[in-house]
Every structure is written in C-alpha cells, then in structure tokens.
Design an enzyme around this catalytic site. Structure first.
Site, PDB file in Angstrom:
ATOM      1  N   ALA A   1     -11.059   0.989   6.836  1.00  0.00           N
ATOM      2  CA  ALA A   1     -12.449   0.578   6.637  1.00  0.00           C
ATOM      3  C   ALA A   1     -12.465  -0.916   6.336  1.00  0.00           C
ATOM      4  CB  ALA A   1     -13.078   1.355   5.482  1.00  0.00           C
TER       5      ALA A   1
ATOM      6  N   ALA B   1     -11.338  -4.702   2.584  1.00  0.00           N
ATOM      7  CA  ALA B   1     -10.924  -3.620   3.473  1.00  0.00           C
ATOM      8  C   ALA B   1      -9.990  -2.700   2.715  1.00  0.00           C
ATOM      9  CB  ALA B   1     -10.221  -4.175   4.710  1.00  0.00           C
ATOM     10  N   LYS B   2      -9.737  -1.542   3.310  1.00  0.00           N
ATOM     11  CA  LYS B   2      -8.762  -0.611   2.751  1.00  0.00           C
ATOM     12  C   LYS B   2      -8.262   0.278   3.874  1.00  0.00           C
ATOM     13  CE  LYS B   2      -8.152  -0.224  -1.269  1.00  0.00           C
ATOM     14  NZ  LYS B   2      -7.204  -0.745  -2.253  1.00  0.00           N
ATOM     15  N   ALA B   3      -6.958   0.547   3.847  1.00  0.00           N
ATOM     16  CA  ALA B   3      -6.362   1.526   4.742  1.00  0.00           C
ATOM     17  C   ALA B   3      -5.965   2.726   3.897  1.00  0.00           C
ATOM     18  CB  ALA B   3      -5.137   0.955   5.445  1.00  0.00           C
TER      19      ALA B   3
ATOM     20  N   ASP C   1      -0.743  -0.619  -2.308  1.00  0.00           N
ATOM     21  CA  ASP C   1      -1.720   0.100  -3.110  1.00  0.00           C
ATOM     22  C   ASP C   1      -1.038   1.398  -3.555  1.00  0.00           C
ATOM     23  OD1 ASP C   1      -4.792  -0.056  -3.747  1.00  0.00           O
ATOM     24  OD2 ASP C   1      -4.496   2.009  -3.120  1.00  0.00           O
TER      25      ASP C   1
END
Length: 146
Positions: free
Chosen positions: A36, A85-87, A125
């Site tokens: 995202a 953003a983040k995966a 993360d």
C-alpha cells in the site's frame, strides 16, 4: 490458488485514500504480498516490510492500508521528504519461513517492490530484519532502508 487469495488479488485498484494498493501472488513462495502506497506527495514513499500471520487476506490488506497512512503522517512529522507506504506479507501460519523458503519470500517481496519503479523505499518492520533487506535488495535497482 485459494478463493481468498483470488479475492485479495482482485483488489489491485487504487483505494480512494491511497495512491496504490497492490496484491501480488509470489511466484516463488506462493504467498500474498500486499503493498500500500498512501502518498508520494513529499517524495518516494517509505515504510517497513511486515511479515506476519494474518487470519485472512482482508486483514493483511487492512493492516497495510492503515500502516501506510500512518507512515505518511510519521514521515511528514519527522520533516522527511517521503510519503508513506507499507508492505505486508501474509503468512498462512505463525511459523516463520526459514532458509530457502525465506529467501523465496524475500525475492518475491523484492520483485513486488522493484515493480513500483522507485516509488517505495522499504525498511525492516515486524518479522523482517536488516539482513532481510539485504536479500530483498538483491532484486532491486535502488537501495532499501536497511
């Protein structure tokens, strides 16, 4: 492919509050990789790569959306020239992949990030480490945030 993964993959359309929502089925690992990007208004989006167990694909996507938006705020408040953003890689069980399975997962994640053409700078993360970023970096033309 499971019905849940097919449903998750059908969400590859922009979310009104996010610039990009992408769900990719890893060709090596078979795992769903959710990316995202909330905003690139201040510069490339930056945020972590979360590798964790989720009860269902929708929970993983919801987490990616929530965390990407939070990264936009965090980066802006820190005065960084980055969006958020983040995966999120959704593991089917709480067991963490190791050895060749982990490398396959990280390569798939790297390929998904590379397909974004520099719009997303990844960092560690929950469930990922600086060493994992080095493996992901093998698939990238640009560096990760190790």
């Amino acid at each position: 492919m499971t019905a849940a993964l097919e449903q998750a993959l059908s969400l590859n359309t922009p979310n009104p509050s996010h610039e990009l929502v992408q769900v990719v089925g890893g060709r090596r690992s078979g795992l769903a990789i959710n990316v995202a990007i909330h905003s690139t208004a201040l510069g490339p989006a930056a945020g972590g790569c979360r590798i964790a167990h989720y009860a269902d694909p929708a929970a993983a996507i919801a987490d990616a959306l929530r965390l990407a938006a939070a990264m936009t705020e965090k980066n802006a408040l820190a005065g960084l020239e980055h969006g958020g953003a983040k995966a999120v890689v959704a593991l089917p069980t709480a067991a963490r992949p190791a050895s060749a399975e982990r490398t396959a997962l990280l390569y798939d994640l790297g390929d998904a990030i590379e397909s974004l053409g520099g719009r997303y700078i990844a960092s560690p993360d929950v469930g990922s480490s600086p060493a994992d970023m080095s493996v992901i970096g093998e698939r990238l033309a640009r560096p990760t945030g190790e």
